[in-house]
Design an enzyme around this catalytic site. Structure first.
Site, short mmCIF file in Angstrom:
data_model
loop_
_atom_site.label_atom_id
_atom_site.label_comp_id
_atom_site.label_asym_id
_atom_site.label_seq_id
_atom_site.Cartn_x
_atom_site.Cartn_y
_atom_site.Cartn_z
N ARG A 198 0.87 -1.18 0.00
CA ARG A 198 0.00 0.00 0.00
C ARG A 198 0.90 1.22 0.00
O ARG A 198 2.11 1.12 -0.16
CB ARG A 198 -0.88 0.01 1.25
CG ARG A 198 -1.63 -1.27 1.49
CD ARG A 198 -2.87 -1.31 0.62
NE ARG A 198 -3.70 -2.46 0.96
CZ ARG A 198 -4.50 -3.09 0.13
NH1 ARG A 198 -4.58 -2.69 -1.12
NH2 ARG A 198 -5.22 -4.10 0.51
N THR A 199 0.30 2.39 0.25
CA THR A 199 1.08 3.62 0.32
C THR A 199 2.27 3.44 1.26
O THR A 199 2.10 3.05 2.40
CB THR A 199 0.21 4.75 0.87
OG1 THR A 199 -1.02 4.75 0.17
CG2 THR A 199 0.92 6.08 0.69
N GLN A 200 3.46 3.70 0.75
CA GLN A 200 4.61 3.59 1.62
C GLN A 200 5.30 4.93 1.85
O GLN A 200 6.11 5.06 2.76
CB GLN A 200 5.60 2.59 1.03
CG GLN A 200 4.95 1.23 0.93
CD GLN A 200 5.95 0.12 0.83
OE1 GLN A 200 7.14 0.36 0.62
NE2 GLN A 200 5.49 -1.10 0.96
N VAL A 201 5.01 5.89 1.00
CA VAL A 201 5.50 7.25 1.24
C VAL A 201 4.38 8.22 0.85
O VAL A 201 3.58 7.90 -0.02
CB VAL A 201 6.74 7.60 0.38
CG1 VAL A 201 7.97 6.87 0.87
CG2 VAL A 201 6.49 7.31 -1.09
#
Lengths: 299, 263, 250
Positions: free
Chosen positions: C26-29
């Site tokens: 999923r969103t990591q940054v």
């Protein structure tokens, strides 16, 4: 061919636009033993009459604490009531989890009523055969609600449901205006006195500490209190000094009988038949069946 | 073979055609829908007008006990910031319509990031009601909804959504017990020049006039509007405004009956 | 069949779609981000403040974007972190407040309840390992008392008299603590906020010099205009470098 072909299916309207199955479910409430609720500016009190299936059995539960600030009294099918009470407990807990605040009573009752409505519109379901008196406090103070199998709900200052509740209602209609400023003790006494009206004409039932249960909830922040057995005794004892309205004088008795004689104008007809012909119309049985005729599953 | 016997049985009994909304009668009617409409016609009257500076709806609520807390048994519901509806018919069915309307408003908002236009809301709500006329395992709604809304393109709108699933836009609409008399009264209004403040009084007068004193003694008047005065927000008309309008209507009615007496 | 098999490394850290052979991510940054938010509870209300820039990495991508959201007449949010996640938060809060409006029962969510609501959602998302990449300050005024709370992308939730998010956790919070008194007024706190925002602008490369202050008092929420900070660039150290005149060796 049939006496009434429109009364066997929940999804069938009668030509008059009535839903007989819903009306019959409302009748189940009247078979249950009575529950009374009264409200002051600070507190709500519920008083209930417990039935015993036999001499050897315990009593059927009438009061269910839902949360610290909400308690219900039930009349009708106990098993159906348990479903609703579990739902209500889940919803109040969910609200507390989500908002870190106790759930407003009106919102809870609304959800219960919506849940009840669903089962009046699907062929695969039957309506809940139980009516609730919901007592609770929130930011706006104390509240007393009634819910019906039809999915209707009402907020009351004082109300009674269940077998012979009409007598209690008649008593409450005469006294409810004095209860707004009553203290807790007076409120409890009023509720118990109203409850006694439902057994006043009965030969084999008498209000006792054993068959009476009381719930108190107030805006003082204290959690719901349920009084049973010995804790109820003082209020039963006090009853004997306050004469029953039925024995009181003849005028009162006439008054109490009047609504039953003309069901169309009975103040409760609506609770039963909130117009639109939904629940129990004018031809609903005016006289409630005798308490001992009820099945064991009804309280 | 078995089928032949069955259909024969059904044809013999004429009334078998009115037990399900999935059955047409030989002359093309769906009786169950008509019966659902009957439930509406037994209920407190609801009237609405779309006028110069807003849309106002009023509904007669029969009070079932003097021990009721005033304002309970809500028949007017807000469904979004800019729209509201009043219900005639079964109150509990009406709440389901209101809930659905709210869901439609929020889903439209989440998709288009703008408020749902009145005609879209009315159509979606009508579709919802219509679905309940198509299947044997559900029954039609026993209620009709007067829907008032505002949007920037279409201005103020009044729709009537019926149990059958039809909905039309109106300048003035009435449903419930007293709808015939109410419609006659509505036809006398000039919707283009009427303001909401005046409409509140007119609607109160209509409800007071069509109210059947003999049948239902106590009743409350509930009103909902979306108008310039409410900054195009949906809200219940303030209780003091409603009370004032009702008092004036009742006074006018008394005068009328006095005059009748004189004659 | 050999074919191209993408791996985690070749897909970059922002990947959010399932790919054969690669772990689901999923969103990591965060991408477009806002920097710090400051908050201080006062005797007569609460003040929150932030700058108005949204950066794309180190690029000053958007200027004059508000990072505040009025949740209710007595509650405002100040949000740092991913800007699109902030917009999602706004949608969520607005939907919730609409539900409160249409209930029309005279009840509304208190600032404390709004904070709890956000905390539950943020923790729920973090448990799905798909967080909304934000730090949210919740400032409110209810029943004569100010409330100031925070919730972050992990669902960590707490309240305090002074709060800061992002870079200001390091640079701003000590300044706020020094300036805070139980009897400090909203007017005084606004001055403090301006000073701290100035320090942040000098030291945090992800801020700009256009700032916004908001107050919540008994009178309700008041969101100020975007104001350009009055900054001073002629300090000797700025002009000549930090070690000007320093003859010593490292």
């Amino acid at each position: 061919m049939f006496r009434n072909q429109y009364d066997t299916d929940i999804t069938t309207y009668s030509p008059q636009g009535r839903l007989h199955q819903v009306e019959y479910a409302m009748e189940a409430v009247k078979q249950g033993s009575a529950s009374v609720g009264v409200r002051s500016k600070t507190h709500v009190v519920l008083a209930t009459l417990k039935r015993f299936a036999s001499e050897l059995s315990g009593d059927q539960k009438k009061l269910f604490a839902i949360d610290d600030h909400v308690v219900i009294a039930i009349s009708g099918l106990t098993a159906d009531a348990r479903v609703l009470s579990r739902y209500m407990r889940t919803e109040t807990q969910h609200h507390k989890f989500m908002y870190e605040e106790p759930m407003p009573v009106g919102r809870l009752v609304l959800q219960v009523a919506d849940k009840c409505q669903i089962s009046t519109q699907r062929a695969s379901k039957r309506p809940f055969g139980v009516g609730l008196l919901v007592a609770g406090v929130d930011e706006n103070g104390p509240h007393l609600y009634q819910t019906c199998p039809s999915g209707n709900y009402f907020e009351y200052l004082a109300m009674a449901i269940g077998a012979r509740s009409q007598s209690a209602k008649t008593y409450l209609e005469r006294t409810y205006t004095t209860l707004a400023d009553a203290d807790v003790e007076a409120l409890v006494q009023a509720a118990v006195t109203a409850l006694r009206e439902t057994v006043a004409s009965s030969k084999d039932t008498e209000l006792s500490a054993k068959n009476t249960a009381i719930a108190i909830v107030g805006s003082d922040g204290a959690p719901v209190r349920i009084l049973e057995n010995a804790a109820v005794q003082p209020y039963i004892d006090a009853l004997d000094s306050t004469p029953s309205a039925a024995d009181d004088d003849d005028d009162d008795e006439d008054e109490a009988d009047a609504p039953a004689a003309t069901p169309a104008v009975a103040p409760d007809a609506p609770a039963a038949a909130p117009e639109g012909g939904s629940p129990a119309g004018g031809d609903a049985p005016a006289e409630e069946p005798p308490a001992n005729g009820a099945a064991d599953m009804q309280t | 073979m078995c089928r032949g016997v069955l259909s024969c049985f059904c044809l013999l009994d004429h009334s078998q055609y009115d037990l399900s909304s999935t059955t047409f009668s030989p002359d093309g009617r769906v009786f169950q829908i008509e019966y659902a409409q009957k439930a509406v016609e037994n209920s407190g009257t609801a009237v609405g007008v779309s006028c110069k500076d807003g849309v106002v709806m009023a509904v007669e609520k029969v009070v079932v006990s003097k021990m009721l807390v005033p304002g309970t048994m809500r028949r007017a519901h807000l469904v979004d910031h800019h729209s509201g509806l009043v219900i005639s018919g079964l109150i509990s069915d009406g709440r389901q319509l209101a809930t659905r309307a709210r869901d439609e408003c929020s889903s439209y908002k989440s998709v288009y990031d703008s408020a749902i236009p009145g005609h879209v809301l009315a159509e979606r709500l009508a579709n919802f009601a219509h679905v309940y006329t198509l299947y044997a395992y559900v029954r039609p709604f026993g209620c009709a909804a007067l829907l008032g809304a505002h949007d920037d393109t279409n201005g103020y709108q009044l729709y009537l959504v019926e149990p059958s699933g039809v909905s039309y836009r109106y300048f003035g609409a009435a449903v419930g017990k007293g709808k015939q008399a109410a419609k006659t009264a509505l036809e006398k209004l000039d919707f283009k020049s009427l303001t909401c403040r005046e409409a509140v009084k007119e609607l109160a007068k209509i409800i007071v006039d069509v109210h059947d004193e003999a049948k239902d003694k106590l009743y409350e008047l509930e009103m909902c509007w979306v108008c310039e005065e409410s900054k195009n927000m949906s809200q219940l008309v303030p209780q003091d405004v409603v009370d004032e309008a009702r008092k004036a209507a009742e006074a006018a009615q008394d005068d009328d009956s006095d005059m009748d007496d004189d004659e | 069949m050999s074919g191209l098999r993408l791996t985690e490394g070749s897909r970059g850290p922002g990947a959010s779609v399932a790919v054969e052979g690669a772990p689901l991510t999923r969103t990591q940054v965060p991408y477009v981000t806002g920097s710090s938010v400051l908050g201080m509870k006062c005797a007569d209300g609460v003040v929150i403040a932030c700058d108005t820039m949204a950066s794309y990495g180190s690029l000053a991508r958007f200027k004059r974007l508000t990072r505040m959201h009025v949740a209710s007449p007595n509650c405002i949010l100040g949000v740092g972190g991913d800007y699109s996640d902030f917009q999602q938060l706004q949608t969520m809060v607005d939907a919730e407040m609409t539900a409160q409006y249409v209930a029309n029962d005279g009840l509304s969510l208190s600032p404390k309840a709004i904070h709890a609501f956000l905390a539950r959602h943020m923790y729920h998302r973090r448990c799905k390992v798909d967080p909304l990449w934000n730090s949210v300050l919740v400032a409110g005024f209810h029943k004569g008392e100010g409330t100031l709370s925070l919730v972050d992308l992990y669902g960590t939730a707490y309240s305090s008299d002074v709060l800061a998010t992002g870079f200001a956790l390091h640079l701003g919070l000590p300044l706020l603590r020094n300036a805070h008194r139980p009897d400090i007024t909203v007017a005084e706190a606004k001055v403090v906020m301006n000073d701290v925002l100035k320090v942040l602008f000098y030291r945090d490369a992800r801020t700009n010099d256009v700032v916004q202050l908001a107050t919540v008092t008994a009178a309700g929420v008041e969101v100020g205009d975007m104001v350009k900070l009055d900054t001073e660039w002629n300090h000797k150290a700025f002009v000549q470098g930090a070690r000007a005149g320093d003859e010593s060796s490292w």
